[in-house]
Design an enzyme around this catalytic site. Structure first.
Site, short mmCIF file in Angstrom:
data_model
loop_
_atom_site.label_atom_id
_atom_site.label_comp_id
_atom_site.label_asym_id
_atom_site.label_seq_id
_atom_site.Cartn_x
_atom_site.Cartn_y
_atom_site.Cartn_z
N ARG A 102 33.79 43.50 22.91
CA ARG A 102 33.45 43.13 24.29
C ARG A 102 32.11 43.76 24.61
NH1 ARG A 102 37.24 43.16 29.65
NH2 ARG A 102 37.99 41.36 28.47
N HIS A 129 34.16 33.87 27.40
CA HIS A 129 35.40 34.62 27.24
C HIS A 129 36.39 33.72 26.50
CE1 HIS A 129 38.29 37.65 27.71
NE2 HIS A 129 38.48 37.66 29.01
N GLN A 132 40.27 34.36 26.33
CA GLN A 132 40.94 34.02 27.59
C GLN A 132 41.30 32.53 27.60
OE1 GLN A 132 41.67 36.14 30.39
NE2 GLN A 132 42.88 34.34 30.85
N ASP A 224 38.25 32.86 39.27
CA ASP A 224 37.96 34.17 38.69
C ASP A 224 37.16 34.96 39.73
OD1 ASP A 224 37.51 36.32 36.95
OD2 ASP A 224 35.86 35.33 35.90
N CYS A 264 42.34 34.62 35.53
CA CYS A 264 42.33 35.42 34.30
C CYS A 264 42.71 36.87 34.56
CB CYS A 264 40.97 35.33 33.64
SG CYS A 264 39.63 35.90 34.68
N ARG A 292 47.93 36.05 26.48
CA ARG A 292 46.80 36.66 25.75
C ARG A 292 47.30 37.22 24.42
NH1 ARG A 292 42.44 38.30 28.60
NH2 ARG A 292 41.56 38.30 26.51
N1 CP Z 1 41.28 38.76 31.72
C1 CP Z 1 40.80 39.83 31.02
O1 CP Z 1 40.05 39.69 30.06
O2 CP Z 1 41.20 41.02 31.49
P1 CP Z 1 40.69 42.45 31.01
O3 CP Z 1 39.28 42.62 31.52
O4 CP Z 1 41.65 43.42 31.62
O5 CP Z 1 40.72 42.49 29.51
N1 NVA Z 2 34.23 37.17 34.91
C1 NVA Z 2 34.92 38.44 34.76
C2 NVA Z 2 36.08 38.30 33.85
C3 NVA Z 2 36.89 39.56 33.66
C4 NVA Z 2 38.04 39.37 32.70
C5 NVA Z 2 33.95 39.49 34.27
O1 NVA Z 2 33.16 39.20 33.38
O2 NVA Z 2 33.97 40.60 34.82
#
Ligand code: CP
Ligand code: NVA
Length: 305
Positions: A102, A129, A132, A224, A264, A292
């Site tokens: 990430r 993502h 997701q 989101d 999400c 997930r």
């Molecule tokens: N939806 C998602 O990716 O959540 P986290 O940021 O908790 O991993």
């Molecule tokens: N769009 C959000 C998703 C978190 C899972 C972010 O990038 O913070």
């Protein structure tokens, strides 16, 4: 020559492969017994942003498949002191069997994938993502029975989650309608790609400024957060600009009567979604979060076995 596969965007898979991973995810959900498919394998997990769902579900999923998850705190790696991403990839490739990352720029994932010899899985970047989106499609199929021909409305910020949903929905033959203000539209290249992918599956990808039009007759309503990780300084402006795109009871009225609501997570109740919707009858956000685990186990089996 290496035959390794990376999962950097949903379109790293073909439509057929996506369907295969989703089928496998359903099988893994139905039969949760401990497996040994990844016995002897070590998979690195490097997160440069916070995470609850992705990090925990990967770690647990790897364990349940018999593998070992090496949790690498990005701040404690030499990466944080300026070692190049390429050298990091070359070294980690000699210890690990795959790496789940990430990070911020999508280009960091691409550099890791190009320099290393092990599969790289995108656990969220500023751009996409894709893990997701696997769980999202698994969830829709679970509640609606199929994907092709369904309308999925995405309301709010045309962000990383929207990008991956556009690709995934288009590849599955869905009609993805994004409702967002100008300035928050998904990346033009992603809209073009989704439209092209949808051309081959009978789906579609559209963007409108009109939230009600996006939501009209939708089978799935998705939103989101308005302020993604890294955008905290823009929060006040974003709250104002995106307010008309809130998923609330009135907007859900425009959708099909049996529409499901997805998010999400993490959610900000009262901003992008109201409490009555996310905690209400139409919400499937916790099964979605659970998926997930199943979807990512399926992805790892697809990439590594
Ligand atoms: N939806 C998602 O990716 O959540 P986290 O940021 O908790 O991993
Ligand atoms: N769009 C959000 C998703 C978190 C899972 C972010 O990038 O913070």
């Amino acid at each position: 020559m290496s035959t390794k596969r990376d999962y950097l965007t949903v379109a790293s898979l073909s439509s057929e492969e996506l369907a295969k991973v989703l089928d496998l995810a359903d099988e893994l959900k139905a039969d949760r017994r401990q497996r040994d498919d990844l016995a002897g394998m070590s998979i690195g997990i490097i997160f440069e942003k916070p995470s609850t769902r992705t990090r925990v579900s990967f770690e647990v999923g790897i364990t349940r498949l018999g593998g070992h998850a090496a949790i690498l705190n990005a701040g404690e790696l030499q990466l944080g002191r300026g070692e190049t991403i390429e050298d990091t990839a070359r070294v980690l490739s000699r210890y690990l069997d795959a790496v789940v990352v990430r990070t911020f720029a999508q280009s960091r994932l691409e550099a890791l994938a190009d320099a290393g010899t092990i599969p790289v899985v995108n656990a969220l970047s500023d751009f996409s993502h894709p893990c997701q989106a696997l769980a999202d499609l698994q969830t829709v199929r679970e509640y609606k029975g199929s994907l092709a021909g369904l309308k999925l409305a995405y309301l709010g910020d045309g962000n990383n989650v929207a990008h991956s949903l556009l690709e995934a929905g288009a590849m599955a033959g869905m009609h993805v309608a994004v409702g967002c203000p100008d300035g928050y539209r998904p990346d033009a290249a992603v809209i073009d790609l989704a439209a092209r992918l949808a051309g081959a599956t009978g789906g579609s990808a559209t963007v409108t400024n009109d939230a009600t039009e996006a939501a009209r007759d939708a089978d799935v309503v998705y939103t989101d957060v308005w302020t993604s990780m890294g955008q905290e300084a823009e929060r006040a402006t974003r709250l104002g600009d995106l307010a008309p795109y809130q998923v609330n009871a009135q907007l859900m009225q425009a959708a099909a009567p049996d529409a499901i609501a997805l998010h999400c997570l993490p959610a900000h109740r009262g901003e992008e979604i109201t409490a009555d919707v996310i905690d209400g009858q139409q919400s499937v956000v916790f099964p979605q979060a659970e998926n997930r685990l199943h979807a990512q186990k399926a992805l790892l089996l697809f990439l590594l076995t």
